[in-house]
Every structure is written in structure tokens, then in C-alpha cells.
Design an enzyme around this catalytic site. Structure first.
Site, PDB file in Angstrom:
ATOM      1  N   TYR A  68       0.833  -1.218   0.000  1.00  0.00           N
ATOM      2  CA  TYR A  68       0.000   0.000   0.000  1.00  0.00           C
ATOM      3  C   TYR A  68       0.860   1.257   0.000  1.00  0.00           C
ATOM      4  CZ  TYR A  68      -3.964  -2.972   0.977  1.00  0.00           C
ATOM      5  OH  TYR A  68      -4.945  -3.922   0.877  1.00  0.00           O
ATOM      6  N   SER A  69       2.081   1.131  -0.480  1.00  0.00           N
ATOM      7  CA  SER A  69       3.044   2.217  -0.347  1.00  0.00           C
ATOM      8  C   SER A  69       2.717   3.433  -1.217  1.00  0.00           C
ATOM      9  CB  SER A  69       4.420   1.670  -0.715  1.00  0.00           C
ATOM     10  OG  SER A  69       5.322   2.715  -0.956  1.00  0.00           O
ATOM     11  N   ASN A  70       2.575   4.592  -0.578  1.00  0.00           N
ATOM     12  CA  ASN A  70       2.426   5.846  -1.332  1.00  0.00           C
ATOM     13  C   ASN A  70       3.688   6.149  -2.122  1.00  0.00           C
ATOM     14  OD1 ASN A  70      -0.097   6.312  -0.163  1.00  0.00           O
ATOM     15  ND2 ASN A  70       0.798   7.417   1.579  1.00  0.00           N
TER      16      ASN A  70
END
Ligand SMILES: *Cc1c(COP(=O)(O)O)cnc(C)c1O
Length: 296
Positions: A68-70
């Protein structure tokens, strides 16, 4: 190609009967408006890394993140915008979600790796791209001195001075950059870091790693809500009140925890009457997509 974005990040005042009751003024710097995908501090952290890659004639960005890394999303979008190829090395078994969909849509190749191997990022880079002369290593979250340098520019943009600045912390690079900027401008503003991890005290070493001079700041370690990516009903309720009251989107992973901390400290009378407080909206609102269930 000149690697730059025109920065649109106004400072806006937000209002609440709570602020009036405590005699404080609260402002928010809208780094979330810098770019829809390369949002907030992610652009600031990537800017000088991308310039370095370009100067070294590297055409392939390789970086790391959770599913879920921005940062993965921002790197994918920045790579597409500025003409780089990109690979994201993703922690854990192969999954699919909205974040990874958007990474792929921007042309990022994804490599999933088990959690043990993920710990040694330089080793992973060498294993997969040691032979690729075009490949350029970017650490998880863009953590780097270059990243801190980019984040320090936020301070150059401030229209006025503030007694306090609040910022959410993951790697601590953004915090270090802002502290360096405050020092460069010789501002007396107190910096307040809100770690989003459990046992956030370790972030001090991470922040200090990128400081250009030793500086005092406040760490508020009690607002992790169980750890990274964790949330409880209290945090979700806060976000559900904040968004319609201000028209500003925040999410539970970073900016929700930071704003919760700020409101909680104001409620508890932490700030002197008359204080002017600036919260950094570091972006990342796509993080909401991975948390939809928690809002039900
Ligand atoms: C990545 C991120 C952070 C953490 O920044 P660090 O420089 O790693 O401390 C804070 N806020 C948002 C919205 C982020 O996406």
C-alpha cells in the site's frame, strides 16, 4: 528534460470551536495538492533523487515498498512523467490492490519478495539489477539526504512564521528536511513529529541521521493506534468528523494520526494561548483506498 514540478501548496487556516476555546490558530500546508499521484512529501523526497539519476545517466528507477506504499505509487507516476522506466520491489507475497493497480498503470514493473529478503534492500537490488547499468537505487520511502534536501524547501515557501509545525513520520526524512529548513532560516518554530509506528522512539535516530545540525524537537509517540496501517474506531470517527468539517481529505495511515495528535494536544491544553500552529498535509490520500472497510 528538466525534472521539476511547479509547486502548488497553499497554507490555509482551519477553524474549529475548539481552537477558539483554547486561543490557538491552526493552519495546514496543502502539500497534498502538489500532484494527484506524486503527492505531498513524496514529490519533495523524489526531486533530488531523480535529478541525481538523470545526472548519472540512469534511466531505470528501482525502489521498495509495502503493497500500500504511497512511495511506490509516487515513484511510478514520477518515472512515467519524467521518462524513466521503473521497478517496484514489493514486500510480501503477490497480491493485488488499488495502489498496485495504479503503479502498474503508470508502467511500473512489480517484483514481490518474501519478508526476509526484503530486509536487505541493497542485496535485492544487486541480485536483480546488479548487471543493469541503467538501474538507480532508491531506498524505501525515498529515505535519503537528497530526500531531506527536497523536504527542506517546504520551509522556503512558508508565508509567515509559526510557533509549532506538526508532521507525520514514517522514515523521518521529511521531518529531518523540515528541521534543516527551519535551521537554515533561523526560525524558532518548534517541530513536532508524530510517528505512525509503534515504539516510535526509534525514529529519533532516523531523523538525526539526516540533520545538518543537532536540533531539539518534540516526538509524540502515543498516536500510532496500534502500529503502522492500524486504526481504531476513535481514529476513524475523528477522520469522519474532520473531513466534512474542513473539506480536506485525510487518511488513517499518516495525516489522520497527525491531525488527531494535534487536536488531542490542543484539547489537553498543550499549547499556550495565542499559539500559531502549522500542520503539514503530507499527501497520501490514496491510502484511504486500502482502508475503506474500516469506515463501514
Ligand atoms: C510517506 C508519508 C509520510 C512519511 O514521510 P517520511 O519522510 O518517511 O517520514 C508522511 N505522510 C504521508 C502522507 C506519506 O505518504
Amino acid at each position: 528534460m528538466n525534472i521539476d514540478l511547479e509547486i502548488f501548496s497553499p497554507v490555509q487556516q482551519i477553524n474549529s470551536p475548539l481552537f477558539d476555546a483554547r486561543g490557538v490558530k491552526v493552519f495546514i500546508k496543502r502539500d497534498d495538492l502538489i500532484h494527484p499521484m506524486i503527492s505531498g512529501n513524496k514529490w519533495r523526497k523524489l526531486k533530488y533523487l531523480l535529478k541525481q539519476a538523470q545526472a548519472e545517466a540512469k534511466t531505470h528507477l528501482v525502489t521498495f515498498g509495502g503493497a500500500y506504499s504511497n512511495h511506490l505509487m509516487a515513484t511510478a507516476a514520477a518515472a512515467a512523467k519524467f521518462g524513466f522506466k521503473s521497478t517496484g520491489i514489493v514486500r510480501g507475497e503477490e497480491v493485488d490492490n488499488d495502489t498496485l493497480f495504479l503503479c502498474r498503470l503508470h508502467g511500473m514493473e512489480l517484483l514481490f519478495t518474501d519478508r526476509d529478503s526484503y530486509r536487505d534492500k541493497p542485496a535485492l537490488f544487486n541480485q536483480h539489477f546488479g548487471h543493469d547499468e541503467q538501474a538507480f537505487f532508491i531506498d524505501e520511502g525515498g529515505a535519503s539526504a537528497e530526500g531531506a534536501k527536497g523536504c527542506s524547501e517546504l520551509v522556503d515557501e512558508l508565508p509567515e512564521s509559526y510557533d509549532h509545525i506538526f508532521c507525520a513520520c514514517g522514515t523521518g526524512t521529511t521531518a529531518a528536511g523540515i528541521l534543516n529548513g527551519l535551521n537554515r532560516h533561523q526560525l524558532k518554530t518548534k517541530f513536532n513529529a508524530v510517528p505512525v509506528f509503534k515504539n516510535g522512539g526509534f525514529i529519533k535516530d532516523e531523523i538525526d541521521r539526516f540533520l545538518t545540525q543537532q536540533t531539539d524537537y518534540d516526538l509524540h509517540v502515543g498516536y500510532h493506534f496500534g502500529g503502522y496501517g492500524k486504526a481504531n474506531g476513535e481514529l476513524i470517527s475523528f477522520i469522519k468528523e474532520f473531513v466534512p468539517a474542513t473539506g480536506i481529505l485525510i487518511e488513517p495511515v499518516y495525516t489522520g494520526k497527525m491531525m488527531f495528535a494535534l487536536y488531542d494536544l490542543i484539547t489537553k491544553g498543550y499549547f499556550k494561548s495565542g499559539s500559531r500552529i502549522l500542520a503539514i498535509h503530507s499527501g497520501g490520500i490514496w491510502g484511504l483506498l486500502g482502508m475503506k472497510e474500516k469506515f463501514k
